[in-house]
Design a protein around this motif. Structure first.
Motif, PDB file in Angstrom:
ATOM      1  N   CYS A  84       0.624  -1.164   0.493  1.00 47.92           N
ATOM      2  CA  CYS A  84       0.030   0.199   0.321  1.00 47.92           C
ATOM      3  C   CYS A  84       0.743   1.274   0.175  1.00 47.92           C
ATOM      4  O   CYS A  84       2.149   1.218   0.366  1.00 47.92           O
ATOM      5  CB  CYS A  84      -1.077  -0.390   1.007  1.00 47.92           C
ATOM      6  N   ARG A 124     -12.036   7.808  -2.088  1.00 48.90           N
ATOM      7  CA  ARG A 124     -10.638   6.310  -1.515  1.00 48.90           C
ATOM      8  C   ARG A 124     -10.879   6.342  -0.238  1.00 48.90           C
ATOM      9  O   ARG A 124     -11.398   7.487   0.836  1.00 48.90           O
ATOM     10  CB  ARG A 124      -9.345   6.532  -1.675  1.00 48.90           C
ATOM     11  N   ARG A 125     -11.220   5.070   0.845  1.00 41.46           N
ATOM     12  CA  ARG A 125     -10.655   4.967   1.785  1.00 41.46           C
ATOM     13  C   ARG A 125      -8.969   4.942   2.684  1.00 41.46           C
ATOM     14  O   ARG A 125      -8.484   4.832   1.797  1.00 41.46           O
ATOM     15  CB  ARG A 125     -10.933   4.150   2.265  1.00 41.46           C
ATOM     16  N   HIS A 153      -6.559   4.868   5.832  1.00 42.41           N
ATOM     17  CA  HIS A 153      -6.593   3.929   6.859  1.00 42.41           C
ATOM     18  C   HIS A 153      -5.391   4.952   7.606  1.00 42.41           C
ATOM     19  O   HIS A 153      -4.965   5.876   7.147  1.00 42.41           O
ATOM     20  CB  HIS A 153      -5.981   3.253   6.221  1.00 42.41           C
ATOM     21  N   TYR A 170      -2.802  -4.429   4.394  1.00 36.65           N
ATOM     22  CA  TYR A 170      -3.556  -3.844   3.547  1.00 36.65           C
ATOM     23  C   TYR A 170      -3.040  -4.005   1.338  1.00 36.65           C
ATOM     24  O   TYR A 170      -1.833  -4.668   1.845  1.00 36.65           O
ATOM     25  CB  TYR A 170      -3.149  -2.405   3.116  1.00 36.65           C
ATOM     26  N   ASP A 171      -3.471  -3.717   0.849  1.00 37.30           N
ATOM     27  CA  ASP A 171      -3.160  -4.246  -0.352  1.00 37.30           C
ATOM     28  C   ASP A 171      -2.690  -3.129  -1.505  1.00 37.30           C
ATOM     29  O   ASP A 171      -3.083  -2.039  -0.583  1.00 37.30           O
ATOM     30  CB  ASP A 171      -4.787  -4.289  -1.173  1.00 37.30           C
ATOM     31  N   ASP A 204      -3.487  -1.413  -3.975  1.00 39.98           N
ATOM     32  CA  ASP A 204      -4.249   0.110  -4.273  1.00 39.98           C
ATOM     33  C   ASP A 204      -5.166   0.607  -2.898  1.00 39.98           C
ATOM     34  O   ASP A 204      -5.520   1.143  -3.049  1.00 39.98           O
ATOM     35  CB  ASP A 204      -5.555  -0.664  -4.748  1.00 39.98           C
ATOM     36  N   GLU A 205      -4.446   0.627  -1.982  1.00 34.69           N
ATOM     37  CA  GLU A 205      -4.933   1.259  -0.024  1.00 34.69           C
ATOM     38  C   GLU A 205      -4.033   2.473   0.260  1.00 34.69           C
ATOM     39  O   GLU A 205      -2.766   1.907  -0.336  1.00 34.69           O
ATOM     40  CB  GLU A 205      -4.838   0.162   0.975  1.00 34.69           C
ATOM     41  N   TYR A 206      -4.507   2.755   0.745  1.00 36.09           N
ATOM     42  CA  TYR A 206      -3.571   4.411   1.450  1.00 36.09           C
ATOM     43  C   TYR A 206      -3.488   4.119   2.864  1.00 36.09           C
ATOM     44  O   TYR A 206      -4.720   4.174   2.994  1.00 36.09           O
ATOM     45  CB  TYR A 206      -4.522   5.502   0.769  1.00 36.09           C
ATOM     46  N   LEU A 207      -2.290   4.838   3.232  1.00 36.95           N
ATOM     47  CA  LEU A 207      -2.059   3.861   5.098  1.00 36.95           C
ATOM     48  C   LEU A 207      -1.682   5.529   5.191  1.00 36.95           C
ATOM     49  O   LEU A 207      -0.222   5.791   4.693  1.00 36.95           O
ATOM     50  CB  LEU A 207      -1.507   3.575   5.494  1.00 36.95           C
TER      51      LEU A 207
END
Length: 304
Positions: free
Chosen positions: A4, A37-38, A40, A101-102, A104-107
């Protein structure tokens, strides 16, 4: 499992890191359908007490400053350093949290506010090095938060710029400096500082180093209200040395020519969008998603 995108949000205590994280999380959900986008948000500050954002994972589940202070009788700063060193010895906890988290996810990781962790003690450097070994080298960006109220005092602004440069060099990551709390200062004053071409120009124009009668920037003035002439001479020598030191710091900042700030007004959606876009650009986040959005638009046109 991919990797991510990660924002490491750093900066001095009280600069607005947690508020920044909360605003970005809310903004991600409020974006248009194609770009929503979600975001995190994780807490990596073992001394944190309250946050407004939804916490993805929390270092306090592993160790907290309060527990260390109670058990080891250390002070707040010593306990914080102990907690971060304990994290280094238990990095499997962080790896397990990140593996959920993959790509395409945002942390966003809300980091501690003890600035020594970024500039003097190599704790954060070791954490970043470990993240690199896990494959996050191209997915990490450092976001350094500085309080916009520094703008009202050129000496503080130069100090904050030097701190940002120090963190940038130490962390060795794509880096974005964000000036928070812009809603609390006059826009004209902030723009005047940000539009200066160099730190030396800023000090020349706003620091008023040549005018000894300007009390705003005389750090030793409190020493000389009723001083004798010899004491005044000593104070003037101190002031000249202080000015030379400031000029040297300004020259250092200008030589690197790497410190700039993106202003953030949390009450202005355009400002928040601009900051997020700047950070995304630093790691090329969302390029594939933008292409998919264009394809979606084309399909819509054909259907109609």
């Amino acid at each position: 499992m991919g990797r991510c995108a990660i924002q490491l949000v750093t900066g001095p205590a009280g600069s607005g890191k947690s508020t920044y994280s909360h605003i970005m999380q809310e903004h991600g959900l409020a974006m248009g359908d194609k770009h929503r986008r979600r975001i995190h948000v994780a807490n990596l500050d073992p001394a944190a007490e309250h946050f407004r954002y939804d916490v993805a994972f929390d270092i306090r589940d592993l160790i907290s400053v309060d527990d260390v202070m109670d058990e080891l009788q250390l002070g707040p700063n010593g306990s914080l350093v102990y907690c971060m060193e304990y994290l280094l010895e238990n990095m499997d906890w962080l790896e397990e949290a990140l593996d959920s988290y993959d790509d395409d996810e945002y942390l966003i990781i809300d980091c501690p506010g003890q600035i020594e962790l970024y500039t003097h003690i190599p704790v954060m450097n070791k954490i970043i090095d470990q993240l690199r070994t896990w494959g996050y080298s191209d997915n990490m960006v450092s976001v350094f938060i500085v309080d916009a109220t520094f703008v009202t005092d050129p000496a503080k602004f130069i100090s904050g710029s030097l701190l940002a440069l120090s963190a940038m060099i130490s962390m060795q990551l794509p880096h974005v400096n964000v000036m928070s709390k812009c809603d609390l200062v006059e826009e004209a004053s902030m723009d005047r500082v940000l539009e200066m071409e160099s730190a030396l120009q800023l000090w020349d124009v706003l620091g008023d180093r040549s005018n000894s009668s300007n009390s705003s920037f005389q750090p030793f003035q409190h020493l000389q209200p009723n001083a004798a002439s010899s004491e005044n001479t000593q104070n003037n020598m101190r002031e000249r040395r202080w000015s030379r030191l400031t000029e040297s710091i300004c020259s250092l900042l200008d030589d690197y020519s790497m410190v700039g700030f993106v202003p953030l007004n949390i009450n202005d959606e355009d400002s928040v969008s601009h900051v997020l876009a700047t950070v995304d650009h630093a790691i090329q986040y969302g390029e594939d998603l933008e292409v998919k959005g264009c394809d979606y638009d084309d399909d819509e046109g054909e259907t109609e």
